[in-house]
Design a protein around this motif. Structure first.
Motif, PDB file in Angstrom:
ATOM      1  N   LEU A   2       0.926  -1.071   0.017  1.00  0.00           N
ATOM      2  CA  LEU A   2      -0.234  -0.038   0.149  1.00  0.00           C
ATOM      3  C   LEU A   2       0.875   1.196   0.181  1.00  0.00           C
ATOM      4  O   LEU A   2       1.713   1.344   0.835  1.00  0.00           O
ATOM      5  N   SER A   3       0.722   2.227  -0.969  1.00  0.00           N
ATOM      6  CA  SER A   3       1.239   3.507  -0.935  1.00  0.00           C
ATOM      7  C   SER A   3       0.506   4.541  -0.362  1.00  0.00           C
ATOM      8  O   SER A   3      -0.489   4.632  -0.129  1.00  0.00           O
ATOM      9  N   VAL A   4       1.471   5.343   0.182  1.00  0.00           N
ATOM     10  CA  VAL A   4       0.634   6.446   1.117  1.00  0.00           C
ATOM     11  C   VAL A   4       0.861   7.798   0.194  1.00  0.00           C
ATOM     12  O   VAL A   4       1.708   8.056  -0.109  1.00  0.00           O
ATOM     13  N   ASN A   5      -0.345   8.545   0.040  1.00  0.00           N
ATOM     14  CA  ASN A   5      -0.277   9.714  -0.778  1.00  0.00           C
ATOM     15  C   ASN A   5      -0.734  10.826   0.093  1.00  0.00           C
ATOM     16  O   ASN A   5      -1.746  11.022   0.588  1.00  0.00           O
ATOM     17  N   GLN A  43     -14.017   1.636   6.752  1.00  0.00           N
ATOM     18  CA  GLN A  43     -12.925   1.409   5.976  1.00  0.00           C
ATOM     19  C   GLN A  43     -12.508   2.654   5.180  1.00  0.00           C
ATOM     20  O   GLN A  43     -11.221   2.852   5.188  1.00  0.00           O
ATOM     21  N   TYR A  47      -9.003   4.687   4.957  1.00  0.00           N
ATOM     22  CA  TYR A  47      -7.947   4.702   3.888  1.00  0.00           C
ATOM     23  C   TYR A  47      -7.776   6.145   3.775  1.00  0.00           C
ATOM     24  O   TYR A  47      -6.490   6.474   3.267  1.00  0.00           O
ATOM     25  N   VAL A  50      -5.075   7.421   6.227  1.00  0.00           N
ATOM     26  CA  VAL A  50      -3.727   7.015   5.999  1.00  0.00           C
ATOM     27  C   VAL A  50      -3.167   7.284   4.842  1.00  0.00           C
ATOM     28  O   VAL A  50      -2.088   6.999   4.322  1.00  0.00           O
ATOM     29  N   ALA A  52      -4.422   6.245   1.853  1.00  0.00           N
ATOM     30  CA  ALA A  52      -4.413   5.198   0.932  1.00  0.00           C
ATOM     31  C   ALA A  52      -5.337   5.619  -0.382  1.00  0.00           C
ATOM     32  O   ALA A  52      -6.374   4.984  -0.412  1.00  0.00           O
ATOM     33  N   GLU A  53      -4.820   6.399  -1.265  1.00  0.00           N
ATOM     34  CA  GLU A  53      -5.804   6.960  -2.600  1.00  0.00           C
ATOM     35  C   GLU A  53      -6.305   5.650  -3.177  1.00  0.00           C
ATOM     36  O   GLU A  53      -7.316   5.630  -3.833  1.00  0.00           O
ATOM     37  N   GLU A  54      -5.217   4.650  -3.482  1.00  0.00           N
ATOM     38  CA  GLU A  54      -5.560   3.745  -4.352  1.00  0.00           C
ATOM     39  C   GLU A  54      -6.541   2.841  -4.013  1.00  0.00           C
ATOM     40  O   GLU A  54      -7.477   2.346  -4.696  1.00  0.00           O
ATOM     41  N   LYS A  55      -6.705   2.789  -2.589  1.00  0.00           N
ATOM     42  CA  LYS A  55      -7.980   1.807  -2.041  1.00  0.00           C
ATOM     43  C   LYS A  55      -9.033   2.779  -2.342  1.00  0.00           C
ATOM     44  O   LYS A  55     -10.269   2.178  -2.377  1.00  0.00           O
TER      45      LYS A  55
END
Length: 103
Positions: A2-5, A43, A47, A50, A52-55
């Motif tokens: 998971l990448s953080v933006n 959730q 997201y 934290v 988690a834009e991709e989520k």
């Protein structure tokens, strides 16, 4: 992985109307949702918190499936503005995925 933006976090977190950090993750919203959308809103808000834009983008269908009936909001012990938060996520997706704007 998971990448953080952080820009995503900052953009939504700076909005006064987006109060996802108030969510206590208690599950009342999920229990009263007439759509049975387990992902919403607990959730989704985590997201965002934290970064988690991709989520968020992976869950566009769920975000747009919300009826905006506010049953979750009316029963939220933390008084999270759930419908407004979902509306904010929809606006973010419309602008950044579909290139739509208010202009």
């Amino acid at each position: 992985m998971l990448s953080v933006n952080t820009e995503f976090m900052d953009e939504l977190g700076a909005l006064e109307s987006f109060n996802a950090t108030a969510c206590m993750n208690c599950g009342v919203c999920t229990a009263v949702c007439p759509m049975g959308l387990e992902l919403l809103p607990r959730q989704l808000f985590r997201y965002v918190v934290v970064g988690a834009e991709e989520k968020i983008l992976e869950n566009q269908e769920t975000i747009f499936s919300c009826l905006m009936c506010k049953m979750c909001e009316q029963n939220c012990p933390a008084e999270v503005k759930i419908a407004e938060n979902v509306r904010t996520l929809r606006t973010y997706i419309n602008r950044n995925v579909f290139g739509l704007s208010r202009n």
